[in-house]
Motif scaffolding. Structure first.
Motif, mmCIF file in Angstrom:
data_model
loop_
_atom_site.group_PDB
_atom_site.id
_atom_site.type_symbol
_atom_site.label_atom_id
_atom_site.label_comp_id
_atom_site.label_asym_id
_atom_site.label_seq_id
_atom_site.Cartn_x
_atom_site.Cartn_y
_atom_site.Cartn_z
ATOM 1 N N ALA A 29 50.749 -16.051 -18.975
ATOM 2 C CA ALA A 29 49.612 -16.931 -18.709
ATOM 3 C C ALA A 29 49.737 -17.439 -17.276
ATOM 4 O O ALA A 29 50.820 -17.819 -16.833
ATOM 5 C CB ALA A 29 49.563 -18.094 -19.685
ATOM 6 N N GLU A 31 47.756 -19.899 -14.226
ATOM 7 C CA GLU A 31 46.695 -20.794 -13.746
ATOM 8 C C GLU A 31 46.147 -20.182 -12.465
ATOM 9 O O GLU A 31 46.808 -20.177 -11.429
ATOM 10 C CB GLU A 31 47.250 -22.192 -13.482
ATOM 11 C CG GLU A 31 47.645 -22.951 -14.729
ATOM 12 C CD GLU A 31 48.064 -24.385 -14.429
ATOM 13 O OE1 GLU A 31 47.979 -24.801 -13.252
ATOM 14 O OE2 GLU A 31 48.485 -25.085 -15.367
ATOM 15 N N THR A 36 41.084 -23.107 -14.355
ATOM 16 C CA THR A 36 41.083 -21.939 -15.239
ATOM 17 C C THR A 36 42.476 -21.356 -15.429
ATOM 18 O O THR A 36 43.207 -21.155 -14.458
ATOM 19 C CB THR A 36 40.143 -20.851 -14.681
ATOM 20 O OG1 THR A 36 38.844 -21.417 -14.484
ATOM 21 C CG2 THR A 36 40.048 -19.672 -15.628
ATOM 22 N N THR A 37 42.826 -21.090 -16.691
ATOM 23 C CA THR A 37 44.069 -20.418 -17.046
ATOM 24 C C THR A 37 43.733 -19.146 -17.808
ATOM 25 O O THR A 37 42.936 -19.173 -18.752
ATOM 26 C CB THR A 37 44.955 -21.318 -17.926
ATOM 27 O OG1 THR A 37 45.308 -22.493 -17.187
ATOM 28 C CG2 THR A 37 46.222 -20.594 -18.346
ATOM 29 N N SER A 39 45.197 -15.794 -19.938
ATOM 30 C CA SER A 39 46.272 -15.133 -20.667
ATOM 31 C C SER A 39 46.089 -13.628 -20.518
ATOM 32 O O SER A 39 44.959 -13.127 -20.562
ATOM 33 C CB SER A 39 46.219 -15.539 -22.139
ATOM 34 O OG SER A 39 47.130 -14.779 -22.911
ATOM 35 N N SER A 92 42.837 -17.758 -23.098
ATOM 36 C CA SER A 92 42.212 -17.969 -21.789
ATOM 37 C C SER A 92 41.140 -19.051 -21.891
ATOM 38 O O SER A 92 40.315 -19.035 -22.821
ATOM 39 C CB SER A 92 41.578 -16.674 -21.273
ATOM 40 O OG SER A 92 42.564 -15.699 -21.024
ATOM 41 N N THR A 94 38.879 -22.472 -19.531
ATOM 42 C CA THR A 94 38.504 -23.084 -18.260
ATOM 43 C C THR A 94 37.854 -24.436 -18.499
ATOM 44 O O THR A 94 37.249 -24.668 -19.555
ATOM 45 C CB THR A 94 37.533 -22.175 -17.477
ATOM 46 O OG1 THR A 94 37.328 -22.709 -16.168
ATOM 47 C CG2 THR A 94 36.176 -22.068 -18.170
#
Length: 302
Positions: A29, A31, A36-37, A39, A92, A94
């Protein structure tokens, strides 16, 4: 009869993760910015960039591991394969208010830049094909080849209306985000040539819905409502700079084959079309051996 407390979906999900791991991928994962992150599954950082890089973008539905298992196992020997979950799929997420497929494309581009992947090919299926098209358009200098599978990038408003009519629903989320076993059967009937959903019991389909379709449902509906493609009566697409392979099932009932032929003409002279017999909307799952052979041949320039 399986006990009610045993989730076949969870068991199979564990099998899929083991398949990805055995192919040399790890779940990570990142950032990509303050909001927003993402995966994704990819090579271990110490082992990346050893082979040509290939990005796989999933369609609207379950997270990525459910859509690309045969391709990951086949292609990982020859490519550094990166398989992200798009924003609001899997882990995932945001905080941004953006919801378009263009935002998805920019987010994935940021991810690959963040992890140091400078050149890569991209393959997207269905909704993932929308994202792949925008990535190729935005970054022609980064993306080497493009595979668009079962993806009506050239969709017009009338095509969307026709799909809703075939599904016998008024809103696209009733079709792509099923809430009942019967709705999921309808989706599977149109998406898979051999109609496997009819043979599956309700308890299994309900487990599938609960585990794979209910999470972040509100945000996924927002994604569908924010699509930039298919909103107008005309097509506004540019030819792509890259070599493009279009793969389509001859019985696709979401995006009929005529759309594939039209898309080939729009995307330019570097585009070729492969039609897979007796498959519908997910040829990468319905006929994985043939699909993989065609893709590898294209990517390797054979």
């Amino acid at each position: 009869m399986w006990p009610s407390f045993v989730s076949l979906v969870s068991l199979y999900g564990g099998y899929l993760r083991r398949c990805f791991t055995s192919a040399g991928l790890t779940q990570q994962a990142i950032e990509i910015d303050a909001e927003t992150t993402l995966s994704f599954w990819g090579p271990k950082p110490s082992k990346s960039n050893a082979k040509p890089s290939l990005l796989l973008l999933h369609g609207f539905g379950p997270m990525a591991i459910w859509q690309w298992r045969p391709q990951v196992q086949f292609l990982a020997d020859d490519f550094d394969v990166y398989v992200p979950d798009l924003v609001f799929f899997g882990d995932s997420t945001t905080k941004s208010a953006e919801r378009t497929e263009v935002f998805q494309a920019i987010s994935i581009g940021k991810l690959l830049e963040k992890i140091g992947v400078k050149k890569y090919s991209v393959m997207g299926t269905s909704y993932g094909g929308f994202v792949a098209y925008h990535m190729a358009r935005i970054w022609p200098e980064r993306i080497e080849k493009v595979v668009i599978a079962s993806s009506g990038v050239n969709m017009r408003r009338k095509d969307n209306d026709a799909m809703l009519k075939r599904a016998n629903v008024e809103n696209i989320d009733e079709f792509l985000l099923p809430m009942t076993a019967e709705q999921l059967r309808t989706l599977m009937k149109l998406a898979v040539f051999k109609g496997v959903g009819r043979r599956m019991p309700d308890f299994f389909l309900n487990d599938f819905i609960h585990k794979l379709y209910m999470e972040k449902r509100k945000e996924k509906i927002e994604l569908l409502k924010s699509l930039t493609l298919g909103r107008e009566d005309t097509i506004d697409l540019s030819p792509l700079f890259q070599e493009v392979l279009i793969i389509w099932g001859d019985h696709d009932q979401l995006f009929p084959l005529e759309m594939a032929k039209e898309l080939k003409e729009i995307l330019g002279e570097k585009t070729r079309l492969e039609v897979m017999k007796e498959t519908s909307h997910v040829p990468q799952i319905e006929a994985p051996a043939e699909f993989n052979r065609v893709v590898k041949s294209f990517l390797c320039g054979l």
